[in-house]
Design a protein around this motif. Structure first.
Motif, PDB file in Angstrom:
ATOM      1  N   GLN A  91       0.825  -1.205   0.000  1.00  0.00           N
ATOM      2  CA  GLN A  91       0.000   0.000   0.000  1.00  0.00           C
ATOM      3  C   GLN A  91       0.866   1.265   0.000  1.00  0.00           C
ATOM      4  OE1 GLN A  91      -3.517  -0.411   0.504  1.00  0.00           O
ATOM      5  NE2 GLN A  91      -3.699   1.723  -0.085  1.00  0.00           N
ATOM      6  N   ALA A  92       1.940   1.194   0.780  1.00  0.00           N
ATOM      7  CA  ALA A  92       2.805   2.355   0.944  1.00  0.00           C
ATOM      8  C   ALA A  92       3.409   2.811  -0.377  1.00  0.00           C
ATOM      9  CB  ALA A  92       3.904   2.049   1.950  1.00  0.00           C
ATOM     10  N   GLY A 125       0.723   5.868  -4.882  1.00  0.00           N
ATOM     11  CA  GLY A 125       0.788   7.322  -4.771  1.00  0.00           C
ATOM     12  C   GLY A 125       2.190   7.859  -4.896  1.00  0.00           C
ATOM     13  N   THR A 126       3.150   6.961  -5.128  1.00  0.00           N
ATOM     14  CA  THR A 126       4.509   7.407  -5.369  1.00  0.00           C
ATOM     15  C   THR A 126       4.543   8.172  -6.692  1.00  0.00           C
ATOM     16  OG1 THR A 126       5.324   5.491  -4.233  1.00  0.00           O
ATOM     17  CG2 THR A 126       6.869   6.605  -5.641  1.00  0.00           C
ATOM     18  N   LEU A 127       5.012   9.395  -6.648  1.00  0.00           N
ATOM     19  CA  LEU A 127       4.974  10.196  -7.867  1.00  0.00           C
ATOM     20  C   LEU A 127       5.990   9.757  -8.906  1.00  0.00           C
ATOM     21  CD1 LEU A 127       4.351  13.684  -6.279  1.00  0.00           C
ATOM     22  CD2 LEU A 127       2.755  12.358  -7.633  1.00  0.00           C
ATOM     23  N   LEU A 128       7.093   9.213  -8.411  1.00  0.00           N
ATOM     24  CA  LEU A 128       8.095   8.745  -9.361  1.00  0.00           C
ATOM     25  C   LEU A 128       7.667   7.401  -9.917  1.00  0.00           C
ATOM     26  CD1 LEU A 128      11.619   9.202  -7.808  1.00  0.00           C
ATOM     27  CD2 LEU A 128      10.566  10.506  -9.627  1.00  0.00           C
ATOM     28  N   GLN A 129       7.982   7.174 -11.181  1.00  0.00           N
ATOM     29  CA  GLN A 129       7.746   5.841 -11.720  1.00  0.00           C
ATOM     30  C   GLN A 129       8.753   4.902 -11.077  1.00  0.00           C
ATOM     31  OE1 GLN A 129       7.777   5.529 -15.974  1.00  0.00           O
ATOM     32  NE2 GLN A 129       6.615   7.429 -16.159  1.00  0.00           N
ATOM     33  N   ILE A 130       8.245   3.841 -10.491  1.00  0.00           N
ATOM     34  CA  ILE A 130       9.170   2.891  -9.871  1.00  0.00           C
ATOM     35  C   ILE A 130       8.788   1.480 -10.257  1.00  0.00           C
ATOM     36  CG2 ILE A 130       9.766   4.287  -7.854  1.00  0.00           C
ATOM     37  CD1 ILE A 130       7.687   2.508  -6.328  1.00  0.00           C
ATOM     38  N   LEU A 189       9.300  -5.466  -0.999  1.00  0.00           N
ATOM     39  CA  LEU A 189      10.663  -5.870  -0.644  1.00  0.00           C
ATOM     40  C   LEU A 189      11.601  -4.714  -0.951  1.00  0.00           C
ATOM     41  CD1 LEU A 189      12.582  -8.210   0.195  1.00  0.00           C
ATOM     42  CD2 LEU A 189      12.880  -8.656  -2.234  1.00  0.00           C
ATOM     43  N   ASP A 190      11.312  -4.046  -2.058  1.00  0.00           N
ATOM     44  CA  ASP A 190      12.177  -2.953  -2.464  1.00  0.00           C
ATOM     45  C   ASP A 190      11.466  -2.158  -3.546  1.00  0.00           C
ATOM     46  OD1 ASP A 190      14.360  -1.299  -2.740  1.00  0.00           O
ATOM     47  OD2 ASP A 190      15.798  -2.934  -2.983  1.00  0.00           O
ATOM     48  N   LYS A 191      11.996  -1.009  -3.843  1.00  0.00           N
ATOM     49  CA  LYS A 191      11.499  -0.263  -4.983  1.00  0.00           C
ATOM     50  C   LYS A 191      12.715   0.278  -5.719  1.00  0.00           C
ATOM     51  CE  LYS A 191      10.114   2.943  -1.341  1.00  0.00           C
ATOM     52  NZ  LYS A 191      10.655   2.069  -0.280  1.00  0.00           N
ATOM     53  N   VAL A 192      12.788  -0.012  -6.974  1.00  0.00           N
ATOM     54  CA  VAL A 192      13.920   0.456  -7.763  1.00  0.00           C
ATOM     55  C   VAL A 192      13.356   1.133  -9.007  1.00  0.00           C
ATOM     56  CG1 VAL A 192      15.527  -1.272  -6.907  1.00  0.00           C
ATOM     57  CG2 VAL A 192      14.167  -1.767  -8.921  1.00  0.00           C
TER      58      VAL A 192
END
Lengths: 277, 581
Positions: free
Chosen positions: A176-177, A180-185, A199-202
């Motif tokens: 969930q966290a 809404g992330t503005l950057l494309q990840i 686990l991670d976001k890259v």
């Protein structure tokens, strides 16, 4: 003499040949479009995504009813056999619950329902391990113990191309966290305690693939690896290469994900592995 | 200051307070000139402003106190500088103050030798504040000042003489900074922080001279202070700064220095004799060893006069006109309007609060503070889970106190700070040491590095694990920055004209051009290696959405294999910040 039969659900998406070889029974989940219900495992992913694109809707999925399980369980029990019923994680589906209800209705003493805390290739590996243990003549208790041991080492890590499907399906858990992330990840997700967690976001697929391969254990001893994917052939190929680079010559099982899982992840690539030590 | 019969001079708290207050005012006159010495001709209100803000924070607190104990005044001075420190130079200054305060601690009044000792402490603290001390910076200048004053203390002088020698040593060191740090040489400047320190001491000297003049009932004239910088022309005309750091009068072109040895040499007598022969006269020492410095038209006569009182040694005579021609170069003053506008905006909103940074986490185990400017960037940081943003960046370094406040505002007991600018790291480090929370500062030197680090954040992991991973991630990205030059310069062999657009990659100036689009494209062409997959353009407040889209289209056509993403950053001064991975 009483035999042990393995039952699983359609999200394991084990190929027909293997199912027949071990006599594994499958109870399907369902994908519900507004005008049509698809039995999971009956259509391939290309057809499925084409259907989604055409219908412009994301369908909802449903677990097998207890009745679906009762039918299968009753037949097996009436043949005088015992059952180990291994299923998709209770953290993302109610399938285990349906199976438990059915087991109580049929014959609790002869049926073990096992929550895999996994699905797809992860679930498939447990199911096949159980079937092999049956062939080796292990008892139901012994097999459940083996399953528990393997389950503790089993990990499923995956990279959906977008979080949109998970968001709509509502099975996003701690991931969930990431919304809404503005950057494309590229979100790297995993099943933890049976739930979907980040686990991670890259930022790039290349890094994401390297990231999941890094999660593999340091030695190949007793290691079983599966790659899973839906509509992500190119990334799948890269992932296989990365794994082979890490452990040259290792056997890699390849599982498509079933329509039910694809409904929630969308196009996805991932990795499942466990270590029998 | 009190003079007793033995001519032992004591310095008290009130003297120190007055000195600092006046030095602070004095410094303000020159801060813009110091700002102009920034190596990169990028628009920022850097060193001069930072040091001035640090000193002013000190002055503000000193005005409130009444104590006449020098130890107490020094303690307040150190404490307030520590809290108000901005930028690397400000932090180093605050450390100098801390060391000095340590040396003066517990004393009501001190003699010259104790001041010299206190300064040594200051140097130790300043060096300790920097993880990798670089020579050719404020540190070198501070060290040489300390060395000069230590020697001066041994020849027992007055405080005024001590300051003169300290300034002289500082200036000599300053002149050498371009030799020690190639980047300074290339830009044709001396170190701005070092210059700031010398200017600060000049302010102290001015205060002392005023004080002495008052006590003797004479009139103080400002020209008694040897200034490194010309007083800037209020009309904004360029200030004359060059590596000829001394103010010089073409009527007295020969800078003449020598050491006199003998017995019973009277510095006062020498001063009287030499006074008519030139200006910038400095006579330090007494008795057996005296140092003489003068700008004169007749160096021969100066030598003869000195010979009357002793033997002369280490004679150095230089024609300052030659030096001036060789090294002087003019720089336009920075675009002041621009800088002040940026500041004013930042100050309106020094800290922006975000309540829902990390969705669904009510009391996160690890809190994140990030320094950033521009509303678009605030949102991006907030969306990645930053709990508190401190407004600041290249144009305005936040104070240590602002960072502390942000850290304390977060409920988490463990906090990671992302300074996102190399000039803010020390302030952040300082802040981390002053709070009772467990704080780690990830050395992120740009906004993209900060974002990359943030992507690695996993609140389920320990502070140390996060720190390690974030440091690693920050190093894996490339940062491009597109802004404009505030003065002419030659950097990395790239000629830059004032007002031109410049492209910087990871603190190296790469290209310069006339339009934002062409320069941005050139920069990106120059820094891509073919490995990159995603390029995010954060467009600043001076670029509109359409312009950014047009540029993104151009990039998409030229680099089809790269995913181009545009985001509103809203940052001041930088047309584009480019995040490449």
């Amino acid at each position: 003499m009483s035999q042990i039969k393995i039952v699983t659900d359609s999200t394991a998406f084990i190929d027909k040949e293997t199912l027949e070889k071990y006599g594994i029974e499958v109870v399907p989940l369902y994908v519900n479009f507004t005008d049509e219900m698809v039995v999971d495992g009956t259509i391939d992913n290309a057809t499925f995504f084409e259907k989604i694109r055409k219908s412009q809707e994301i369908p909802f999925t449903s677990q097998p009813s207890p009745g679906d399980f009762v039918k299968v369980f009753e037949r097996i029990v009436q043949e005088g056999n015992e059952i180990i019923s291994i299923h998709i994680s209770s953290g993302i589906s109610g399938t285990v619950e349906s199976a438990n209800t059915a087991a109580k209705m049929v014959d609790e003493a002869r049926i073990s329902v096992f929550d895999s805390y996994s699905t797809s290739g992860g679930l498939a590996m447990l199911v096949i391990a159980a079937a092999q243990a049956v062939e080796e003549g292990k008892t139901r208790e012994e097999i459940v113990a083996i399953l528990n041991r393997l389950k503790s080492t089993l990990r499923v890590i995956f990279i959906p191309e977008t979080l949109e499907y998970l968001k709509k399906g509502g099975r996003i858990g701690g991931a969930q966290a990431l919304l809404g992330t503005l950057l494309q990840i590229k979100p790297v997700l995993c099943l933890q305690e049976g739930k979907i967690e980040p686990l991670d976001k890259v930022r790039t697929m290349k890094k994401a693939l390297e990231r999941i391969v890094n999660e593999l254990p340091t030695t190949a001893e007793g290691l079983q690896v599966s790659v899973i994917n839906a509509e992500s052939q190119e990334n799948l190929q890269k992932l296989v290469e990365l794994i082979q680079e890490r452990f040259p010559g290792i056997a890699i099982n390849n599982y498509e994900i079933s329509s039910v899982i694809a409904t929630h992840t969308g196009p996805v690539v991932g990795l499942a592995f466990m270590q029998n030590v | 200051m009190t003079l007793n019969k033995k001519e032992t001079v004591f310095l008290r708290g009130s003297d120190l307070r007055r000195m600092i207050l006046e030095a602070c005012n004095y410094f303000d006159i020159y801060k813009e000139s110091i700002n102009e010495l920034n190596v990169f001709p990028v628009p920022d209100g850097d060193t001069g402003t930072n040091m001035s803000l640090t000193m002013n924070a000190t002055a503000k607190e000193l005005q409130k106190i009444e104590s006449d104990s020098i130890g107490e005044v020094a303690r307040i001075m150190a404490q307030s500088a520590l809290m108000g420190a901005r930028g690397n130079s400000g932090v180093i200054l605050s450390q100098l103050f801390r060391g000095i305060a340590r040396g003066l601690s517990g004393k009501d009044e001190v003699q010259l030798s104790e001041v010299g000792k206190a300064f040594q402490y200051g140097i130790v603290y300043a060096y300790n504040a920097v993880s990798k001390p670089v020579e050719g910076t404020i540190l070198t200048v501070a060290r040489e000042i300390a060395r000069g004053s230590r020697q001066a203390v041994q020849t027992s002088l007055t405080f005024i003489d001590l300051l003169r020698i300290a300034i002289e040593s500082g200036r000599n060191a300053l002149e050498r900074t371009p030799e020690l740090l190639p980047v300074l040489k290339e830009a044709g400047v001396v170190d701005a922080g070092g210059l700031g320190l010398v200017v600060f001491l000049e302010g102290c000297l001015q205060s002392m001279l005023k004080c002495a003049a008052e006590e003797q009932g004479t009139i103080f004239t400002e020209d008694k202070v040897p200034t490194v910088l010309e007083i800037p022309d209020p009309a904004g005309k360029k200030a004359a700064i060059g590596t000829v750091m001394e103010k010089f009068n073409p009527d007295y072109p020969y800078c003449t220095e020598l050491l006199m040895k003998g017995s019973g040499i009277s510095s006062q007598k020498i001063r009287q004799c030499l006074d008519e022969w030139g200006d910038s006269l400095l006579v330090a020492g007494e008795g057996e060893l005296v140092k003489v410095h003068i700008h004169t038209a007749h160096p021969g006569n100066v030598l003869e006069i000195c010979l009357l009182q002793g033997s002369i040694h280490d004679i150095k005579i230089e024609n300052m006109i030659d030096q001036y021609k060789e090294t002087h170069w003019s720089r336009p003053s920075p675009d002041k309007e621009k800088t002040t506008t940026g500041k004013a905006q930042d100050e309106k909103n020094p800290q922006i609060k975000f309540s829902g940074g990390a969705a669904g986490v009510s009391r996160p185990s690890i809190g994140i503070v990030a320094v950033s400017s521009g509303e678009g960037l605030y949102s991006v940081f907030a969306s990645l889970g930053v709990d508190k943003i401190v407004s600041g960046g290249q144009s305005m370094n936040p104070s240590v106190k602002e960072i502390i406040d942000a850290i304390m505002d977060i409920p988490a007991e463990k906090v990671i700070v992302l300074p996102n600018n190399s000039n803010i790291r020390l302030s952040a480090q300082q802040a981390s040491e002053l709070v009772e929370k467990e704080v780690m500062v990830v050395d992120t030197r740009s906004i993209p590095q900060g974002l990359a680090a943030l992507l690695a954040l996993d609140r389920a992991k320990t502070l140390n694990e996060n720190f390690t991973e974030m440091c690693k991630r920050a190093r894996q990205v490339k940062t491009g920055e597109v802004t404009y030059a505030t003065r002419d310069a030659l950097v990395n062999n790239v000629p830059v004209k004032k007002g031109h657009i410049i492209g910087i990659c990871d603190d190296r100036l790469i290209v310069s051009g006339k339009t934002v689009n062409s320069t941005t494209l050139d920069l990106i062409r120059a820094i891509l290696t073919g490995e990159e997959e995603v390029l995010t353009l954060f467009y600043g407040q001076d670029i509109n959405d359409q312009q950014a889209r047009e540029l993104a289209d151009l990039l998409g056509k030229e680099f089809p294999e790269i995913e181009v993403e545009i985001q509103y950053g809203g940052q001041p001064l930088y047309y584009y910040l480019i995040f490449i991975e």
